[in-house]
Design a protein around this motif. Structure first.
Motif, mmCIF file in Angstrom:
data_model
loop_
_atom_site.group_PDB
_atom_site.id
_atom_site.type_symbol
_atom_site.label_atom_id
_atom_site.label_comp_id
_atom_site.label_asym_id
_atom_site.label_seq_id
_atom_site.Cartn_x
_atom_site.Cartn_y
_atom_site.Cartn_z
ATOM 1 N N GLU A 155 -6.658 2.279 -11.862
ATOM 2 C CA GLU A 155 -7.465 1.164 -11.370
ATOM 3 C C GLU A 155 -8.016 0.265 -12.455
ATOM 4 O O GLU A 155 -8.016 -0.953 -12.315
ATOM 5 N N ALA A 194 -5.825 -2.352 -14.075
ATOM 6 C CA ALA A 194 -5.475 -3.496 -13.239
ATOM 7 C C ALA A 194 -6.474 -4.637 -13.428
ATOM 8 O O ALA A 194 -6.207 -5.784 -13.067
ATOM 9 N N ASN A 232 3.219 -10.562 -4.308
ATOM 10 C CA ASN A 232 2.515 -9.307 -4.019
ATOM 11 C C ASN A 232 3.131 -8.147 -4.794
ATOM 12 O O ASN A 232 2.613 -7.031 -4.785
ATOM 13 N N PHE A 269 3.548 -6.847 -7.921
ATOM 14 C CA PHE A 269 2.908 -5.885 -8.821
ATOM 15 C C PHE A 269 1.803 -5.109 -8.150
ATOM 16 O O PHE A 269 1.439 -4.028 -8.606
ATOM 17 N N TRP A 270 1.253 -5.626 -7.040
ATOM 18 C CA TRP A 270 0.229 -4.871 -6.320
ATOM 19 C C TRP A 270 0.821 -3.659 -5.633
ATOM 20 O O TRP A 270 0.099 -2.711 -5.314
ATOM 21 N N TYR A 316 0.860 -4.192 -14.904
ATOM 22 C CA TYR A 316 -0.593 -4.177 -15.057
ATOM 23 C C TYR A 316 -1.079 -5.507 -15.610
ATOM 24 O O TYR A 316 -2.109 -6.036 -15.191
ATOM 25 N N LYS A 318 -1.184 -8.007 -12.877
ATOM 26 C CA LYS A 318 -2.346 -7.805 -12.001
ATOM 27 C C LYS A 318 -3.559 -8.502 -12.603
ATOM 28 O O LYS A 318 -4.269 -9.259 -11.933
ATOM 29 N N ARG A 319 -3.793 -8.232 -13.891
ATOM 30 C CA ARG A 319 -4.958 -8.832 -14.553
ATOM 31 C C ARG A 319 -4.854 -10.356 -14.548
ATOM 32 O O ARG A 319 -5.828 -11.062 -14.294
ATOM 33 N N TYR A 372 -4.235 -14.103 -6.744
ATOM 34 C CA TYR A 372 -3.971 -12.943 -5.913
ATOM 35 C C TYR A 372 -4.416 -13.205 -4.478
ATOM 36 O O TYR A 372 -3.899 -12.607 -3.531
ATOM 37 N N PRO A 378 -7.118 -6.009 -5.250
ATOM 38 C CA PRO A 378 -8.032 -5.957 -6.388
ATOM 39 C C PRO A 378 -9.391 -5.377 -6.026
ATOM 40 O O PRO A 378 -10.034 -4.737 -6.858
ATOM 41 N N SER A 394 -9.608 -1.685 -6.643
ATOM 42 C CA SER A 394 -9.784 -1.361 -8.059
ATOM 43 C C SER A 394 -11.185 -1.712 -8.523
ATOM 44 O O SER A 394 -11.815 -0.949 -9.255
#
Lengths: 196, 197
Positions: free
Chosen positions: A48, A51, B70, B72-73, B96, B99-100, B108, B117, B120
């Motif tokens: 997590e 990310a 979508n 990489f999620w 990753y 995502k960032r 996103y 997100p 996380s």
């Protein structure tokens, strides 16, 4: 002198999977090695934190590595029973070795907490690896008192135990078998099973 | 005689992705579009774009389309792609990074995984406050916000059982030196932000 390993249980073993924690410690005792829990360890971040943030997620893991080295000595081996924690710990070690800029950034962050990570100060092992390779099948076979006769087992390794294929890996990344042999030695019948 | 002015070029999207991916050279530019990653991906069928397609888009500079994807999620961090890639590309780490980047760009929200997100973020909120993850908090807070009926379902099915078997913390566990951890994380964030400037 009993071999002593630094122990990182991880958040899941703390409560949700405490049965695993208790049995790991009990089995270690019986097999003749000691698990010395890292004092005040923190969460590894699972999948997590990475990310959301880059450097903080590696610093989060690195704090544990430094605490382990400070507690158990330079060059100590950290044992993680949880495969996700295992991956995060050894990935941090490997990536800080391969990426000097990352190591530098992590150490700058750790300095704010009065800590410093030294390369090669810690080696990360999975509990299965320690049992199968450090204790060994022969010794375990000798110690079996209640064989698992009649039990049919499909050993499931999971992605984060088997992959990526880096140092410290003692099994095939696509078709691991170290747990199979272990189960057979314990007397169980291991069934053929593809999705490892 | 003419002089050519050398103009500094802004980094391409691919260069930015490579620079933002830690752990040594991620080798993204070496992708030869073999499709092994897409073929190995257990979530590939759910993705807008397979890893291979995503890398073609990155190479072509389709920054916004990539960050709206979508794909990489849905990455589950199985590392099959990275283990099998013939060019040793650090695929999972690139996921990753994406995502960032998607969070930073806010794109996103336009993907079909817009609530990913938040999971996380909720997880990490507890880690940053207490030093450990807090499952009960994560499950309730996240689901109340996104799938409220699930909370009732979970509580009345396995939630109660877990509690009875002593497998559920009702309150978070706090590490002793949370101050130390927070100082470390705050400094790390500061360093990361400086690097982005």
């Amino acid at each position: 002198m009993k071999p002593k390993y630094s122990y990182y249980p991880g958040c899941s073993l703390e409560r949700n999977a405490q049965a695993y924690n208790q049995s790991a410690v009990a089995v270690a005792e019986r097999l003749g090695f000691e698990l010395d829990e890292i004092d005040d360890w923190n969460c590894c971040g699972a999948v997590e934190y990475i990310a959301l943030e880059m450097l903080p997620s590696y610093a989060l893991v690195a704090r544990n590595l430094v605490l382990a080295a400070n507690q158990s000595g330079n060059g100590c081996q950290v044992v993680a029973p949880c495969s996700a924690c295992y991956l995060n710990l050894r990935k941090a070690v490997r990536y800080m070795r391969d990426d000097p800029k990352l190591a530098e950034g992590v150490n700058m962050a750790l300095a704010a907490g009065g800590l410093e990570y030294k390369q090669d100060s810690v080696k990360v092992r999975h509990l299965l690896d320690v049992v199968v390779n450090d204790v060994g099948h022969e010794q375990i076979a000798d110690m079996v008192t209640k064989p698992l006769y009649g039990l049919k087992i499909a050993p499931y390794y999971g992605c984060l135990l088997a992959r990526p294929e880096w140092y410290g890996r003692n099994d095939d990344p696509e078709y691991p078998t170290s747990m199979d042999k272990l189960m057979q030695i314990l007397g169980a019948e291991v069934v053929e099973f593809q999705a490892r | 005689m003419s002089t050519m002015t050398q103009r500094a070029r802004a980094p391409s999207f691919m260069e930015k992705v490579i620079a933002a991916t830690p752990g040594g050279d991620p080798r993204l530019e070496l992708c030869l579009q073999c499709g092994t990653c897409g073929g190995s991906c257990p979530s590939g069928a759910e993705m807008d774009h397979t890893p291979r397609q995503l890398f073609a888009m990155i190479e072509a500079g389709y920054q916004d389309d990539v960050l709206r994807s979508n794909s990489f999620w849905y990455c589950v961090s199985c590392y099959y792609c990275m283990t099998r890639c013939p060019q040793d590309i650090h695929i999972t780490d690139i996921m990753y990074t994406l995502k960032r980047s998607a969070i930073q760009a806010g794109l996103y929200r336009e993907s079909s995984a817009a609530d990913a997100p938040d999971f996380s973020e909720t997880f990490i909120d507890y880690v940053e406050r207490y030093g450990r993850s807090f499952e009960l908090g994560l499950a309730t807070r996240y689901h109340i916000r996104h799938h409220p009926l699930n909370v009732v379902k979970m509580a009345t099915s396995f939630g109660l059982n877990m509690f009875r078997k002593g497998r559920l913390n009702l309150t978070p566990i706090r590490i002793k030196r949370i101050d130390q951890l927070q100082a470390i994380l705050d400094r790390a964030k500061e360093i990361d932000r400086r690097g982005d400037a």
